[in-house]
Design a protein around this motif. Structure first.
Motif, PDB file in Angstrom:
ATOM      1  N   THR A  39      -4.064   5.346   2.980  1.00  0.00           N
ATOM      2  CA  THR A  39      -3.185   4.577   2.092  1.00  0.00           C
ATOM      3  C   THR A  39      -3.997   4.059   0.903  1.00  0.00           C
ATOM      4  OG1 THR A  39      -3.551   2.460   3.198  1.00  0.00           O
ATOM      5  CG2 THR A  39      -1.704   3.801   4.009  1.00  0.00           C
ATOM      6  N   ILE A  40      -3.258   3.747  -0.163  1.00  0.00           N
ATOM      7  CA  ILE A  40      -3.851   3.479  -1.467  1.00  0.00           C
ATOM      8  C   ILE A  40      -3.340   2.144  -1.988  1.00  0.00           C
ATOM      9  CG2 ILE A  40      -3.808   4.319  -3.879  1.00  0.00           C
ATOM     10  CD1 ILE A  40      -5.245   6.158  -1.773  1.00  0.00           C
ATOM     11  N   GLY A  41      -4.251   1.298  -2.464  1.00  0.00           N
ATOM     12  CA  GLY A  41      -3.821   0.018  -3.052  1.00  0.00           C
ATOM     13  C   GLY A  41      -3.426   0.181  -4.503  1.00  0.00           C
ATOM     14  N   ASP A  42      -4.268   0.834  -5.293  1.00  0.00           N
ATOM     15  CA  ASP A  42      -3.915   1.103  -6.682  1.00  0.00           C
ATOM     16  C   ASP A  42      -4.686   2.325  -7.183  1.00  0.00           C
ATOM     17  OD1 ASP A  42      -6.494   0.203  -7.108  1.00  0.00           O
ATOM     18  OD2 ASP A  42      -5.970  -1.064  -8.818  1.00  0.00           O
ATOM     19  N   ASN A  50     -20.901   0.553  -1.177  1.00  0.00           N
ATOM     20  CA  ASN A  50     -21.642   0.052  -2.338  1.00  0.00           C
ATOM     21  C   ASN A  50     -22.569  -1.095  -1.975  1.00  0.00           C
ATOM     22  OD1 ASN A  50     -20.422   1.949  -3.907  1.00  0.00           O
ATOM     23  ND2 ASN A  50     -19.118   0.535  -5.058  1.00  0.00           N
ATOM     24  N   ASP A  69      -7.189   4.059  -9.820  1.00  0.00           N
ATOM     25  CA  ASP A  69      -8.278   3.711 -10.735  1.00  0.00           C
ATOM     26  C   ASP A  69      -8.727   4.977 -11.469  1.00  0.00           C
ATOM     27  OD1 ASP A  69      -8.896   0.939  -9.487  1.00  0.00           O
ATOM     28  OD2 ASP A  69      -9.009   2.298  -7.780  1.00  0.00           O
ATOM     29  N   LYS A 118     -16.223  -0.404  -1.109  1.00  0.00           N
ATOM     30  CA  LYS A 118     -16.993  -1.627  -1.322  1.00  0.00           C
ATOM     31  C   LYS A 118     -18.117  -1.716  -0.295  1.00  0.00           C
ATOM     32  CE  LYS A 118     -13.331  -4.030  -3.651  1.00  0.00           C
ATOM     33  NZ  LYS A 118     -11.907  -4.105  -3.324  1.00  0.00           N
ATOM     34  N   ARG A 145     -26.450  -0.933  -2.786  1.00  0.00           N
ATOM     35  CA  ARG A 145     -27.059  -1.927  -3.680  1.00  0.00           C
ATOM     36  C   ARG A 145     -28.225  -2.646  -2.991  1.00  0.00           C
ATOM     37  NH1 ARG A 145     -22.421  -4.325  -5.989  1.00  0.00           N
ATOM     38  NH2 ARG A 145     -22.560  -5.769  -4.248  1.00  0.00           N
ATOM     39  N   TYR A 205     -19.867   3.431  -8.818  1.00  0.00           N
ATOM     40  CA  TYR A 205     -19.423   2.064  -8.559  1.00  0.00           C
ATOM     41  C   TYR A 205     -17.930   2.019  -8.228  1.00  0.00           C
ATOM     42  CZ  TYR A 205     -18.466  -2.888  -9.234  1.00  0.00           C
ATOM     43  OH  TYR A 205     -18.045  -4.183  -9.039  1.00  0.00           O
ATOM     44  N   PHE A 206     -17.116   2.655  -9.056  1.00  0.00           N
ATOM     45  CA  PHE A 206     -15.664   2.520  -8.895  1.00  0.00           C
ATOM     46  C   PHE A 206     -15.087   3.470  -7.842  1.00  0.00           C
ATOM     47  CE2 PHE A 206     -16.153   0.573 -13.139  1.00  0.00           C
ATOM     48  CZ  PHE A 206     -15.577  -0.663 -12.836  1.00  0.00           C
ATOM     49  N   THR A 207     -15.908   4.330  -7.297  1.00  0.00           N
ATOM     50  CA  THR A 207     -15.416   5.146  -6.179  1.00  0.00           C
ATOM     51  C   THR A 207     -15.472   4.347  -4.883  1.00  0.00           C
ATOM     52  OG1 THR A 207     -15.993   7.237  -7.227  1.00  0.00           O
ATOM     53  CG2 THR A 207     -15.834   7.255  -4.830  1.00  0.00           C
ATOM     54  N   GLY A 208     -16.467   3.479  -4.769  1.00  0.00           N
ATOM     55  CA  GLY A 208     -16.564   2.693  -3.543  1.00  0.00           C
ATOM     56  C   GLY A 208     -17.010   3.547  -2.372  1.00  0.00           C
ATOM     57  N   ARG A 262     -11.640   8.897  -2.555  1.00  0.00           N
ATOM     58  CA  ARG A 262     -12.123   8.925  -1.170  1.00  0.00           C
ATOM     59  C   ARG A 262     -11.062   9.462  -0.215  1.00  0.00           C
ATOM     60  NH1 ARG A 262     -12.898   3.598  -2.130  1.00  0.00           N
ATOM     61  NH2 ARG A 262     -11.999   3.066  -0.104  1.00  0.00           N
ATOM     62  N   GLY A 287     -11.973   5.280  -6.911  1.00  0.00           N
ATOM     63  CA  GLY A 287     -11.383   4.411  -5.886  1.00  0.00           C
ATOM     64  C   GLY A 287     -10.972   5.140  -4.618  1.00  0.00           C
ATOM     65  N   SER A 288     -10.009   4.520  -3.929  1.00  0.00           N
ATOM     66  CA  SER A 288      -9.596   5.029  -2.615  1.00  0.00           C
ATOM     67  C   SER A 288      -8.940   6.409  -2.701  1.00  0.00           C
ATOM     68  CB  SER A 288      -8.644   4.034  -1.963  1.00  0.00           C
ATOM     69  OG  SER A 288      -7.609   3.698  -2.864  1.00  0.00           O
ATOM     70  N   ARG A 319       0.855  -1.189   0.000  1.00  0.00           N
ATOM     71  CA  ARG A 319       0.000   0.000   0.000  1.00  0.00           C
ATOM     72  C   ARG A 319       0.889   1.237   0.000  1.00  0.00           C
ATOM     73  NH1 ARG A 319      -5.170  -1.101   0.088  1.00  0.00           N
ATOM     74  NH2 ARG A 319      -5.780   1.018   0.549  1.00  0.00           N
TER      75      ARG A 319
HETATM   76  P1  DGT Z   1      -7.577   0.285  -2.775  1.00  0.00           P
HETATM   77  O1  DGT Z   1      -7.278   0.264  -4.231  1.00  0.00           O
HETATM   78  O2  DGT Z   1      -7.293  -1.007  -2.101  1.00  0.00           O
HETATM   79  O3  DGT Z   1      -6.945   1.417  -2.070  1.00  0.00           O
HETATM   80  O4  DGT Z   1      -9.157   0.501  -2.585  1.00  0.00           O
HETATM   81  P2  DGT Z   1     -10.266   0.842  -3.655  1.00  0.00           P
HETATM   82  O5  DGT Z   1     -11.472   1.241  -2.889  1.00  0.00           O
HETATM   83  O6  DGT Z   1      -9.755   1.790  -4.669  1.00  0.00           O
HETATM   84  O7  DGT Z   1     -10.594  -0.570  -4.279  1.00  0.00           O
HETATM   85  P3  DGT Z   1     -10.361  -1.202  -5.722  1.00  0.00           P
HETATM   86  O8  DGT Z   1      -9.275  -0.534  -6.473  1.00  0.00           O
HETATM   87  O9  DGT Z   1     -10.245  -2.672  -5.498  1.00  0.00           O
HETATM   88  O10 DGT Z   1     -11.757  -0.964  -6.440  1.00  0.00           O
HETATM   89  C1  DGT Z   1     -12.205   0.331  -6.756  1.00  0.00           C
HETATM   90  C2  DGT Z   1     -13.662   0.464  -6.426  1.00  0.00           C
HETATM   91  O11 DGT Z   1     -14.444  -0.388  -7.267  1.00  0.00           O
HETATM   92  C3  DGT Z   1     -14.035   0.044  -5.022  1.00  0.00           C
HETATM   93  O12 DGT Z   1     -13.842   1.076  -4.084  1.00  0.00           O
HETATM   94  C4  DGT Z   1     -15.490  -0.295  -5.183  1.00  0.00           C
HETATM   95  C5  DGT Z   1     -15.562  -0.876  -6.559  1.00  0.00           C
HETATM   96  N1  DGT Z   1     -15.515  -2.330  -6.491  1.00  0.00           N
HETATM   97  C6  DGT Z   1     -14.477  -3.111  -6.849  1.00  0.00           C
HETATM   98  N2  DGT Z   1     -14.788  -4.406  -6.655  1.00  0.00           N
HETATM   99  C7  DGT Z   1     -16.011  -4.428  -6.124  1.00  0.00           C
HETATM  100  C8  DGT Z   1     -16.888  -5.461  -5.669  1.00  0.00           C
HETATM  101  O13 DGT Z   1     -16.572  -6.641  -5.717  1.00  0.00           O
HETATM  102  N3  DGT Z   1     -18.101  -5.085  -5.173  1.00  0.00           N
HETATM  103  C9  DGT Z   1     -18.472  -3.780  -5.117  1.00  0.00           C
HETATM  104  N4  DGT Z   1     -19.658  -3.472  -4.625  1.00  0.00           N
HETATM  105  N5  DGT Z   1     -17.687  -2.801  -5.521  1.00  0.00           N
HETATM  106  C10 DGT Z   1     -16.469  -3.103  -6.021  1.00  0.00           C
END
Ligand code: DGT
Ligand code: CA
Ligand code: CA
Ligand code: ZN
Length: 577
Positions: free
Chosen positions: A195-198, A266, A200, A263, A270, A258-261, A191, A187-188, A157
């Motif tokens: 810390t950041i995983g990747d 969401n 988007d 998860k 949903r 969706y991609f902002t999360g 938000r 994504g994160s 991260r």
């Molecule tokens: P990170 O990258 O670990 O810091 O955290 P995020 O929140 O950026 O997660 P990431 O890159 O895996 O996915 C980006 C967003 O896409 C996430 O915040 C919500 C959405 N998303 C990804 N996979 C799923 C899922 O399986 N279910 C739902 N509801 N949303 C998802």
């Protein structure tokens, strides 16, 4: 070679010079590294266009360091670096990222046990070999093992403060590609998580191939993992992955939602849709095959009877209920902090003079800063005593006497001693505009002792802000064991403000703590803890923490104009609101 690569070598040089016991150079190389890393100017481009003199445009890069950078750019190295690297062939940057393992100790570990890498260190520590070196002991050995475990747990991260500038730059450059309508980081990062995983990125465009070609061509890209017209994934030089998704413009809002999360957020949203007989996905919100909304996030949320929540609070912890009742907080806006209340100068362990720090703050649009150098019990920083604080005050008076539209406040980062007393006399504290205090020693007290110690300090009638409330450093130092709720309640009871530290690996007051402070009506202060001019720009990282903790402008003291801030500071603590 990127600015980040150059900065890493300069940091290594600083550490080598420290091992060698050379004076001044470590601080100069460290400052140059910070400056290059945070500079908007690309060193390689500067050099290509204007040779070595152009490199000196970067603050902190003088004659000597510009020669070294030239060596790095032209030949991948320079003689002094090669000499020192040969003398100490160790992974000094990684080793010294372990708490309590400085360059001097890294040198001893190499000389006595041939420890070159983190792996060597772990092996030696688990074999009980560290304790055999004079001056190290069992405690140190345990501490190293803990440090290694901490490092492993944060592996993969990245700090928001390190990734956000890169992500923002990519977003802006993709937006300029012809045919592009929207290019937004989701994504994160959207938000503003700590810390950041990747990374988007979402794009709507009439020319997907063109966007992807620009994306894989960014200088930060080390490797292309997947290259297609709708999704492309790369790995950057720093190891972080980034992906671009091209989506249909008519469903941009649904995709962004969706991609902002998160998860978790969401999942709840949903479920709400399902309960209404609807379906929510990244293409829109649907009743059967009829799409009810998709164009903007607001449209999508509206179908569910929700107002759009700021991304920072999409954590499934009350924001959906608040949105339903139309009672969302009005979060403190980015850019609304007017002055930095924790900065260090060359009077102690900062790199720049008071005048330089003030000029840099003013150039960033700030209206005031507080100079808060360390105090005497922090001897390794050259901490100030009462006499030096007074002398520093005279320098500040002289600077403030020149008309500039900017004000320098007299302050200090006073040490909280083991018994909760402060290491500066009340008489001297009384004369300062703003007094901060922090724990800098005895990190390992029991929860009860530590809590009592911090609360005792807050009872001092001159202590205005509790700095570094938890002492945490992300991936490097665990927080002190504290009953944080008791401390925040004591802040309320004593009229003491609590600090949000914006420095990328600090943020030692977490979002959940901020939320507790906001609920209890405790005043917050957002600071950078700048030790160099380049750090002053981190203020918005602190604003992100405040927003994640549901804070509004009125919760944060240094959003106030100077006169109002001073009015609060000059009010006796028991009368503060
Ligand atoms: P990170 O990258 O670990 O810091 O955290 P995020 O929140 O950026 O997660 P990431 O890159 O895996 O996915 C980006 C967003 O896409 C996430 O915040 C919500 C959405 N998303 C990804 N996979 C799923 C899922 O399986 N279910 C739902 N509801 N949303 C998802
Ligand atoms: Ca992500
Ligand atoms: Ca992702
Ligand atoms: Zn300091």
């Amino acid at each position: 070679m990127t600015n980040r690569d150059i900065a890493a070598v300069l940091r290594e040089m600083a550490l080598y010079y420290e091992m060698e016991g050379v004076a001044f150079k470590p601080a100069a190389y460290e400052a140059a590294a910070d400056s290059i890393e945070s500079s908007g100017l690309d060193a390689a481009t500067l050099y290509e266009e204007g040779g070595r003199p152009a490199l000196k445009k970067i603050p902190g890069v003088g004659e000597g360091i510009s020669h070294h950078i030239e060596g790095l750019l032209k030949r991948g190295g320079f003689p002094e670096y090669r000499r020192l690297h040969k003398k100490y062939p160790i992974d000094v940057l990684t080793l010294t990222s372990i708490e309590d393992l400085g360059p001097k100790r890294a040198k001893v570990l190499y000389q006595k046990l041939k420890i070159k890498t983190l792996h060597d260190l772990e092996r030696a520590a688990t074999a009980g070999k560290i304790r055999t070196i004079p001056g190290f002991g069992v405690k140190t050995e345990e501490k190293f093992l803990k440090g290694i475990a901490l490092k492993k747990s944060s592996h993969g991260r990245y700090l928001l403060g390190h990734i956000l500038p890169i992500a923002t730059k990519m977003e802006e450059e993709l937006r300029r590609v012809s045919g592009v309508k929207h290019a937004v980081v989701a994504g994160s990062i959207r938000r503003r998580q700590e810390t950041i995983g990747d990374i988007d990125i979402l794009v709507t465009t009439s020319q997907p191939e063109k966007v992807m070609a620009v994306f894989v061509g960014f200088p930060e890209v080390a490797e292309v993992l997947e290259h297609g017209p709708t999704k492309t994934t790369v790995r950057l030089q720093n190891g972080c992955q980034a992906d671009v998704r091209v989506i249909a413009d008519e469903s941009f809002g649904a995709a962004l939602q969706y991609f902002t999360g998160s998860k978790e957020h969401n999942v709840v949203v949903r479920k709400m849709a399902i309960a209404k007989g609807l379906k929510l996905n990244e293409y829109g919100i649907w009743r059967g095959r009829k799409r009810l909304a998709a164009k903007t996030e607001e449209d999508v949320y509206k179908v569910l009877g929700l107002s759009a929540m700021p991304p920072e609070i999409r954590t499934a912890s009350g924001e959906i209920e608040a949105a339903k009742k139309n009672r969302l907080p009005v979060l403190i806006p980015y850019g609304s902090v007017r002055g930095d209340l924790q900065t260090q100068t060359s009077w102690t362990d900062g790199e720049f003079s008071i005048a330089e720090m003030a000029a840099a703050a003013q150039a960033l649009g700030l209206e005031y800063i507080a100079v808060t150098d360390h105090t005497r019990s922090l001897a390794m920083t050259g901490g100030l005593d009462e006499k030096k604080l007074w002398l520093q005050g005279r320098e500040i008076d002289a600077l403030n006497a020149k008309p500039s539209g900017f004000t320098i406040l007299k302050g200090a980062e006073v040490n909280i001693m083991k018994d909760g007393s402060l290491d500066i006399d009340d008489e001297a504290l009384k004369k300062l505009d703003v007094v901060g205090a922090a724990v800098h020693s005895h990190f390992k007290l029991s929860r009860a002792e530590q809590t009592a110690r911090v609360i005792a300090a807050m009872k001092n009638p001159h202590l205005d802000v509790l700095f570094h409330p938890t002492g945490r450093i992300i991936g490097r130092r665990e927080p002190i064991d504290l009953d944080i709720e008791a401390v925040i309640k004591a802040a309320k009871a004593t009229g003491t403000a609590v600090e949000i530290d914006s420095y990328p690996d600090r943020s030692d007051l977490r979002d959940s703590h901020v939320r507790m402070a906001v609920e209890l009506g405790v005043k917050l202060v957002i600071d950078t803890d700048a030790h160099a001019t380049a750090h002053l720009k981190y203020l918005d990282l602190g604003v992100a923490i405040a927003r994640r903790g549901w804070a509004s402008t009125s919760d944060v003291l240094n959003t106030r104009p100077l006169a109002e801030l001073l009015r609060w500071l000059r009010t006796p603590k028991n009368k503060r609101k």
